[in-house]
Design an enzyme around this catalytic site. Structure first.
Site, mmCIF file in Angstrom:
data_model
loop_
_atom_site.group_PDB
_atom_site.id
_atom_site.type_symbol
_atom_site.label_atom_id
_atom_site.label_comp_id
_atom_site.label_asym_id
_atom_site.label_seq_id
_atom_site.Cartn_x
_atom_site.Cartn_y
_atom_site.Cartn_z
ATOM 1 C CG HIS A 45 -0.493 2.265 -2.233
ATOM 2 N ND1 HIS A 45 -0.428 0.911 -2.031
ATOM 3 C CD2 HIS A 45 -0.452 2.833 -1.002
ATOM 4 C CE1 HIS A 45 -0.329 0.658 -0.738
ATOM 5 N NE2 HIS A 45 -0.355 1.805 -0.096
ATOM 6 C CD GLU A 66 -9.485 4.757 6.116
ATOM 7 O OE1 GLU A 66 -10.183 3.838 6.602
ATOM 8 O OE2 GLU A 66 -8.240 4.753 6.150
ATOM 9 C CG ASP A 70 -5.664 3.392 -3.901
ATOM 10 O OD1 ASP A 70 -5.543 2.629 -4.851
ATOM 11 O OD2 ASP A 70 -5.143 4.539 -3.883
ATOM 12 N N PRO A 120 -14.003 2.810 2.765
ATOM 13 C CG PRO A 120 -12.510 1.932 4.306
ATOM 14 C CD PRO A 120 -12.578 2.549 2.936
#
Ligand SMILES: Cc1ncc(C[n+]2csc(CCOP(=O)(O)OP(=O)(O)O)c2C)c(N)n1
Lengths: 337, 410
Positions: free
Chosen positions: A129, A60, A85, A89
């Site tokens: 999630h 990410e 979620d 990062p």
């Protein structure tokens, strides 16, 4: 006009934007060949080619870092983080880099990116999630934050976001991807195809960022909500029979203060509803603004309805998720006040 | 537990600490001219050795030797020497200005001048660097006005960044210098994204990413290698190994990998190590990598083996963590003196001309400083307006920021 789900509306927004502007590029994990785990980008690679819509490594901060570099070059990246979620990062890239490049370079470089991410619960996603991290972004200067509540808005707002010269966080409530939702999980969901806001123009249109929508006129109390909670608030209003005015914020940053103030000055009461945990949530910001701007009009303290201050549970998610009953109790409470 | 001794944690330590005798016996230095120069489209797996060696051009006698030599003209080398001398003089004056309280902070390049000065010359106009705080040579070698750099350092009324950035965190799109972040390594992957965009647009422009040896431990460094290798982005991935990350020696970030360049090998990216104190070698290797990028052959990792002679920043005291004389023992010498010697034996330079150039450059820097100080310094004279605090957060000022600006009285 066509009937579209929110997924289709989001896809249509990217499609229209990519067709209008060669600089718009779409990428993220699984978004290329497969079209994304929610299929929001389905067909875009086939239509625009692999260099305009492509898969990325599962990284990410890499996705965001690359997007920032591309934006500095002159492209308009619209990236997908598979679930909100998993943006953590990339949080450093979003908040320390994207948000501040214009400011710190005095406009020498800018960062017109859009970061799309599915948010919220109600799909048995468990802790990882289901999160609603909007307050982590509204606290950061330099970002715009949008949460649509229906397909029509989602498309118009996403096109605006892609055209926006600043970084935009676009949070898509996944509970609303396929249909509206009134907080009663045991009832079947009416699909967007049976809902007026599922009527979406196929072509280009925009909805301005920073403008709220009054979803129900009322005089007894103002309910401020966004995303999934707009539908819950409407259901609660109907079930309690209280004549509430329901405001769908649509943009959290910038926020449409004028619409909130006008409404609360009229009704004298305010309930704020969101799915994210209560403490330091965005509802606190709304309550503070109402207090600052409407103090002499208030007839009761502002009440917040939110998720509990715990991680999002799996099996008990319907006890976590603020449903019409909890909103109804809050409405009754402010009406007594 | 049976046959095994109890476990113990391995914490790497430098060869010597303050009080000890400097020791660089671990830095294996090949002879100048001994490392081969591969063709640019070489398969990465054929040049794995280059990730463990050191490419050098200038030998001890000041001659340019071997396959990486001979790419620059007299004129270009003379310009290179002047660029490095400028950077060194600039550093010295700004360090002094910081000590005099004219600014809050400064970071110098002492000993590392060749890296950024030579590298800039391997790029073209329109290419983009994503630098760290120790590559001001990219601006100097590109002719960016020193006065502007000083205005930024002094955060004065003429500061192009309106007093918003820490001193030395310059930005100049025109000069291919991306706005610097104080967060280490974030920009490494941004450079890869910029290069990917250039490839998406079928452009001819390339990007250069910069990082220090210590910061290669950050996850964004690894993200960048993943993206660069996946998309074969036209980017040069520079690692400046100056032995130290503040007080932390390079072995802490490097672990057992042997060299920083070797990090590229697992990604299938060609990786070269170069003598960072050898202007000619840095230029030749950068040019090689730039050509690869421009020919659509993808990224190259370059590790510059050098030594940070000065303190990390004006807030640092290196004598607390390394021998005081360590820099003098650095086996690769001083980049300015080495290039000077080369130009002298080349017959185009002399001690007298060098001394004269030094005087001219000092004069130039002093003039620039006078002009910049005319616009103010951090605590005296003109400052950017308080109004500037509120401008430029967004393209258009939102209502809440306007209200706050009015509250502040502007
Ligand atoms: C994310 C982050 N962590 C820590 C710091 C503090 N910091 C600034 S410079 C530095 C050392 C960097 O060393 P290196 O990468 O070797 O570069 P050098 O200073 O040697 O050129 C540290 C730890 C920072 N700026 N950003």
């Amino acid at each position: 006009m066509a009937r579209m789900t929110m997924i289709e509306a989001v896809r249509s927004a990217m499609d229209v934007s990519m067709a209008r502007n060669d600089d718009v590029v779409v990428f993220g994990e699984d978004v290329g060949y497969f079209g994304g785990v929610f299929r929001c980008t389905q067909g875009l690679q086939a239509k625009y080619g692999k260099t305009r819509c492509f898969d990325t490594p599962i990284n990410e901060s890499g996705i965001l870092g690359a997007a920032i570099g591309m934006a500095a070059y002159g492209l308009k990246p619209c990236v997908e983080i598979q679930f909100a979620d998993y943006m953590y990062p990339a949080y450093d890239q979003i908040t320390q880099e994207a948000a501040r490049i214009r400011y710190r370079s005095n406009g020498d470089f800018t960062c017109p990116i859009v970061v799309r991410m599915p948010t919220g619960g109600g799909i048995f996603g468990g802790q990882t999630h289901s999160q609603s991290p909007e307050a982590l972004f509204t606290h950061v200067c330099g970002l715009k934050v949008i949460v649509p509540s229906n397909p029509y808005d989602a498309k118009g707002l996403l096109i605006s976001a892609i055209e926006d010269p600043d970084p935009v966080i676009f949070l898509e409530p996944k509970r609303l991807y396929n249909g509206p939702f009134d907080g009663h999980h045991e009832k079947p969901v009416t699909p967007w195809s049976k809902h007026e806001q599922g009527e979406v123009p196929e072509g280009y249109y925009t909805i301005p960022i920073g403008k709220a929508d009054i979803r129900r006129q009322g005089s007894a109390v103002t309910v401020v909500a966004y995303g999934t909670m707009v539908h819950v608030a409407l259901a609660a209003t109907e079930e309690t029979g209280i004549d509430a005015e329901v405001i769908d914020l649509r943009s959290l940053a910038p926020i449409d203060l004028a619409t909130i103030v006008q409404s609360v000055q009229k009704t004298g009461r305010c309930v704020v509803v969101h799915e994210a945990t209560l403490t330091s949530g965005f509802g606190g910001e709304v309550a503070a603004l109402v207090q600052e701007h409407c103090f002499y009009h208030l007839e009761a303290p502002v009440v917040r309805v939110a998720g509990w201050d715990t991680p999002y549970p799996h099996a008990q998610e319907w006890d976590y998720f603020p449903g019409p009953a909890r909103v109804g109790r809050a409405l009754a409470e402010v009406m007594e006040g | 537990m049976g046959d095994f001794a109890p476990l113990s944690l391995h914490v790497p330590e430098p060869a010597v600490r303050p009080g000890g005798a400097p020791d660089f016996s671990n830095v294996k230095i090949p002879k100048a001219g001994s490392v081969p120069r591969p063709i640019v489209d070489v398969a990465p797996e054929e040049i794995r050795d280059l990730a463990y060696s050191i490419i050098r051009v200038l030998n001890r006698d000041g001659e340019a030797v071997g396959p990486w030599a001979g790419v620059l003209t007299d004129e270009e080398i003379l310009t290179g020497l002047r660029d490095m001398m400028r950077l060194r003089a600039f550093d010295a004056r700004m360090l002094m200005a910081q000590r005099q309280g004219k600014t809050s902070f400064y970071m110098q390049h002492l000993g590392e001048e060749a890296v950024s000065c030579a590298f800039r010359k391997a790029l073209d106009k329109g290419d983009m660097n994503f630098p760290t705080y120790r590559q001001a040579g990219l601006l100097i070698a590109d002719g960016y006005p020193m006065v502007e750099m000083m205005n930024q350092i002094f955060s004065n009324e003429a500061d192009p960044l309106r007093g918003r950035q820490l001193p030395i965190m310059y930005s100049s799109k025109e000069h291919g210098f991306f706005t610097i972040s104080g967060n280490l390594a974030t920009q490494y992957v941004q450079a890869v994204g910029w290069a990917m965009a250039s490839a998406i647009k079928s452009d001819g422009k390339i990007a250069a990413a910069w990082i220090g040896d210590g910061s290669t431990a950050e996850s964004d460094f690894h993200s960048a290698l993943v993206f660069a290798s996946t998309y074969k982005a036209p980017v040069i991935l520079n690692i400046v190994n100056n032995q130290w990350a503040i007080s932390t020696f390079q072995g802490i970030a490097r672990g057992g990998s042997g060299t920083f360049a070797a990090r590229g090998l697992g990604f299938g990216i060609p990786a070269l190590r170069v003598d960072g104190n050898d202007y000619l070698a840095v230029y030749a290797v950068a040019k090689w990598a730039a050509e690869r990028a421009r020919r659509n052959l993808g990224p190259t990792v370059i590790e510059y083996v050098t030594y940070r002679v000065g303190a990390h920043s004006t807030s640092d005291d290196p004598s607390a963590y390394r021998p005081k004389t360590e820099s003098e023992s650095w086996p690769l010498g001083d980049p300015v003196l080495r290039l000077k010697k080369h130009l002298i034996i080349r017959g185009v330079w002399s001690e007298e001309r060098h001394a004269q150039a030094e005087a001219e450059i000092l004069d130039e820097v002093i003039q620039a400083q006078k002009e910049a100080e005319g616009h103010g310094t951090l605590h005296a004279g003109g400052r950017p307006s308080v109004r500037d605090i509120f401008e430029g957060v967004y393209a258009e000022m939102p209502a809440h920021i306007r209200r706050q600006r009015q509250k502040a009285g502007y």
